[in-house]
Design a protein around this motif. Structure first.
Motif, PDB file in Angstrom:
ATOM      1  N   GLU A 770      46.092  46.399  36.127  1.00  0.00           N
ATOM      2  CA  GLU A 770      46.714  45.158  36.399  1.00  0.00           C
ATOM      3  C   GLU A 770      47.962  45.298  36.994  1.00  0.00           C
ATOM      4  O   GLU A 770      48.782  46.220  36.459  1.00  0.00           O
ATOM      5  CB  GLU A 770      46.902  44.068  35.678  1.00  0.00           C
ATOM      6  N   LYS A 793      43.301  44.018  39.181  1.00  0.00           N
ATOM      7  CA  LYS A 793      43.687  42.592  39.415  1.00  0.00           C
ATOM      8  C   LYS A 793      45.087  43.041  40.187  1.00  0.00           C
ATOM      9  O   LYS A 793      45.958  43.798  39.596  1.00  0.00           O
ATOM     10  CB  LYS A 793      43.757  41.704  38.207  1.00  0.00           C
ATOM     11  N   GLU A 817      40.120  41.002  41.694  1.00  0.00           N
ATOM     12  CA  GLU A 817      40.932  39.663  41.793  1.00  0.00           C
ATOM     13  C   GLU A 817      42.077  39.861  42.385  1.00  0.00           C
ATOM     14  O   GLU A 817      42.803  41.044  42.255  1.00  0.00           O
ATOM     15  CB  GLU A 817      40.969  39.153  40.564  1.00  0.00           C
TER      16      GLU A 817
END
Length: 863
Positions: A770, A793, A817
């Motif tokens: 992330e 992400k 994402e």
């Protein structure tokens, strides 16, 4: 509303829904929409085939289609792309019934047409035959480029009621701009849609006032007569009044005047009724002072289209004899997709015996093609003549490279400067910056082909940032011919014993397109003897020669020697006698001699190894004497490092490429660096030697940094750095990193760089699932590339990426994402070969920014 416009409108809306939210739609709804899209596309093609008489006979049925579509668009939410309606599962039955009903009506109209055709053939065979023939002739005007034709037609009649009425067709001479514009101008749907159509040929000589008069004469002949002796203002007002409340299409063909858009815009009423102005031009910057609805950058024909055009022009409707098909296709291919070349060679082929076709197809420089290029040079010449004199030499110099050669931007610019073609125009810009601006100007004049663009190019579609470029064959022959006329350079590409002495005599620049020629004693001796006092540039641009051939080092006045495409086993000591050299590019293994400093005027030193393989831990330093070469501006030495020697400095050096981290410890002695490239090869079990970055923060003039670890080693499950990420210079505008393996938390050192515009992260430059960009991060970043990284992400807070225009995420196979907080500017987002879940998340998040996001999701595993 014309039937084509109605069908186009609904088809475009449905296509837009499928493209943007297909992964969000329930499968039954997606299936029925895809069915509707397919049928509407088929019916749109059907409408285009209708001749005027058929349209007249079927007026009632076509009007019924229009009424049905208008009602359908409003009922099912396609007018404003109302996703709340479209995505409702419970509306599926209504949606399905409506679409099937519409498709059934479309089929009935098609059936009616074919019935009428059969009746007409029975009643008036000759009339029907005449109509069919007429339609066929209309369609034969243009071969290929159906994609451009459809794009332009749909853009002109799609009902977007804005004040952006200008549309540009841009491309090199002879590529088919006028043919495309004329094809659209005479299209039946265009004729039916526009109340008033005007065609004006502008050309280089006509004034803006004359163009205005020509438009007025076609729109309102009486007003034109009345205002013949009037002022420009009166004519402008007269044209505006004549066009008021009319739905008009004006085509301005062959436009050269850059101000035509702004000048004419004041003469057109601002009715916002869908009126259009189409310009065809060779100059991409024409009309930049007005708001454009769009433009078409004309492409070259592909092989199949080229052969279709050649066959049509040579045989005029007859079939091609089987024995001519293979040579014909080769001849068409040699034209490199330019319609002007194809049409010209086709004309000449009709005048020679068919037995010559094989020679024309196979010989490298057949006389017929020489004649073709001589003829079309007259058409190309105006594009060349508008260049500044200094830029003319820069452009012609590209002809010194072999045909279809992909020229790296850096190599070309360095040679331009070394040849003293480039002058400082703006006091605040360097020679390199001026040269880059000149190069970027050439494609906007339709003079060169851009093979590879930088990601920065998407920030400015008019003036691209070029990585590699080259010349179309027609321009290549043009440059070679002009160069011979002006004695700019001479090319040697084959051996002709009888005329080599006469050919090279007096030339200051020699370009060798076959490096093996040096191995021929006659050629070698001729160059050494005849060019000993005249040659200033020796450019060995032939295919790479891995076997050493003797190069003419006896040209004592030589200032530029580019022999990158010739392998030397060791550094050739003979080159050290060329004390006037300013530019030296070689390929050799081994060390550089201390006497390299004898070349005190050298500004560009480029040394590539023949093989990059070296023993583990082997270190190669440049000789200490390198610090005596005070005029060095560009130093690219793969596998070598700057030696450490006291306080000596190289203040003129602005580019240092392909050095290792050991050179970074002495960067304070090259404090004026603007471009730095570091290439790191790790020894087994080595710690990451990134402490070298600590020295980069002191380079206050540094604009571009590229650092690559070519063989990174990452321990599984470990993402903590050996050392904390260093601080970078605030002057940086472009950063490219690969293989570092730092956690995303360390990105905070880059996020705050105030001048950073382009950031490229490749091959696990940073690691971790992330990446959350902090608030107000990347204040001026315009382009971001994330490639081959284990990111899952990406999320950024409000206030970050305020200037972002391009985001590319490529080959991040775990990526799923993307969450963006705000997009104050229009942004292009491209997702290539990431996780299948990515498309759903990205499209769902992009819906609320539909007017600001251009989203492209590409997956190689999809059909």
């Amino acid at each position: 509303m014309a039937v084509y416009v109605a069908v186009l409108y609904l088809h475009s809306r449905i296509s837009n829904v499928i493209e943007r939210v297909d992964v969000l739609l329930p499968p039954p709804s997606l299936k029925i929409l895809e069915f509707a899209e397919k049928e509407l596309k088929s019916f749109r093609n059907f409408v285009e085939r209708l001749d005027s008489k058929s349209r007249e006979r079927m007026t009632a049925s076509l009007l019924g289609i229009i009424d049905t579509i208008e009602a359908y668009v409003n009922e099912y939410g396609f007018m404003y792309l109302d996703m709340n309606i479209i995505l409702e599962v419970e509306r599926y039955e209504d949606l399905s019934r409506g679409i099937h009903s519409l498709v059934e009506q479309l089929k009935e109209v098609e059936k009616e047409y074919y019935t009428l055709q059969e009746d007409a053939q029975k009643e008036v065979v000759s009339s029907s035959s005449s109509l069919s023939s007429s339609r066929a002739v209309s369609k034969s005007k243009m071969v290929g480029l159906c994609d451009h034709r459809r794009l332009l037609k749909d853009a002109l009649i799609f009902p977007r009621l804005t004040d952006n009425i200008f549309f540009s067709i841009f491309g090199m001479a002879g590529i088919g701009k006028t043919t495309l514009a004329r094809e659209i101008f005479e299209d039946l749907d265009i004729i039916e849609w526009f109340e008033c159509r005007v065609w004006v040929t502008a050309g280089r000589e006509r004034t803006l006032e004359e163009i205005t008069e020509d438009i007025l004469a076609q729109v309102d002949p009486e007003a034109h007569k009345t205002l013949m002796g009037g002022s420009e203002e009166e004519k402008s007002e007269g044209l505006k009044e004549s066009l008021k409340d009319k739905l008009f299409l004006i085509v301005l063909d062959d436009v050269w005047n850059q101000s035509v858009g702004a000048y004419l815009q004041s003469s057109f009423p601002n009715d916002q009724n869908g009126s259009q102005v189409v310009l065809t031009t060779r100059l991409k910057y024409v009309g930049l002072d007005v708001n454009w609805k769009g433009f078409i950058d004309m492409r070259l024909l592909d092989k199949e289209e080229s052969w279709d055009l050649l066959r049509q022009k040579v045989f005029v409707g007859d079939s091609c004899p089987p024995h001519l098909e293979d040579p014909g296709k080769k001849i068409a291919e040699k034209c490199d997709g330019l319609p002007l070349t194809i049409v010209t060679i086709a004309d000449l082929l009709t005048k020679v015996p068919q037995s010559l076709w094989i020679d024309v197809a196979t010989k490298r420089k057949h006389k017929l093609f020489v004649d073709v290029y001589n003829q079309i040079s007259q058409v190309l010449n105006p594009s060349y003549e508008i260049l500044l004199d200094d830029l003319k030499n820069c452009f012609l110099y590209m002809g010194a490279f072999p045909l279809k050669y992909e020229i790296p931007q850096t190599r070309l610019i360095n040679l331009w400067i070394a040849e003293e073609f480039v002058e400082i125009i703006h006091a605040k810009k360097t020679l390199e910056e001026n040269a880059e601006n000149w190069l970027r100007h050439l494609p906007s004049c339709s003079l060169i082909m851009v093979y590879q663009k930088s990601i920065s190019s998407f920030l400015n579609s008019i003036i691209p940032h070029i990585k590699t470029c080259g010349l179309h064959s027609s321009w290549w022959h043009f440059c070679q011919t002009k160069a011979r006329e002006t004695n700019l350079f001479h090319v040697l590409d084959c051996y002709n014993e009888n005329d080599i002495e006469e050919a090279i005599e007096g030339h200051t620049r020699l370009s060798i397109h076959n490096n093996v020629l040096f191995a021929l004693k006659h050629v070698y001796n001729s160059i050494e003897e005849i060019c000993a006092s005249t040659a200033r540039s020796l450019l060995c641009f032939g295919p790479y020669c891995q076997y050493m051939v003797p190069v003419c080092f006896g040209l004592k006045f030589l200032r530029r020697l580019d022999a990158l495409n010739i392998r030397f086993y060791d550094f050739p000591l003979e080159v050290l006698k060329l004390v006037k050299l300013r530019y030296l590019a070689l390929t050799c293994n081994g060390t550089l001699p201390p006497s390299i400093s004898d070349l005190r005027k050298l500004q560009y030193l480029i040394v590539h190894p023949h093989l990059s393989i070296k023993s583990c831990g082997a270190l190669f330093n440049l000789p200490m004497e390198i610090w005596d070469m005070k005029r060095l501006k560009h130093l690219q030495v793969r596998g070598y490092d700057l030696p450490n020697l006291g306080d000596t400095s190289l203040q003129e050096l602005i580019t240092l490429s392909d050095v290792t981290t050991r050179s970074c410890t002495i960067l304070s002695r090259v404090s004026n660096l603007k471009k730095l490239g570091i290439k790191i090869e790790l020894a087994p079990n080595a710690t990451y030697p990134l402490c070298c970055f600590d020295h980069i923060s002191h380079l206050t003039n540094l604009k571009s940094l590229r650092c690559v670890i070519v063989n990174p080693f990452f321990k599984l499950g470990v993402v903590s750095p050996v050392l904390s990420f260093p601080c970078f210079s605030f002057s940086l505008k472009k950063v490219s990193l690969s293989g570092m393996g730092y956690p995303w938390e360390e990105m905070s050192k880059i996020v705050s760089l105030p001048n950073l515009k382009v950031l490229k992260l490749r091959f696990n430059a940073f690691r971790g699932p992330e990446w959350e960009v902090e608030e107000n991060g990347f204040p001026n970043l315009q382009a971001l590339l994330v490639e081959d990284i284990d990111l899952v992400k990406l999320k950024w807070a409000h206030g970050s990426f305020n200037c972002l225009k391009v985001l590319r995420i490529k080959h991040c196979y775990k990526f799923e994402e993307l969450h963006f907080g705000d997009l104050p500017k229009i942004c292009e987002i491209e997702i290539v070969d990431c996780s299948p879940l990515t498309e759903w998340h990205v499209k769902n998040n992009a819906l609320k920014y539909s007017y600001r996001v251009r989203l492209f999701v590409r997956s190689s595993w999809k059909l």
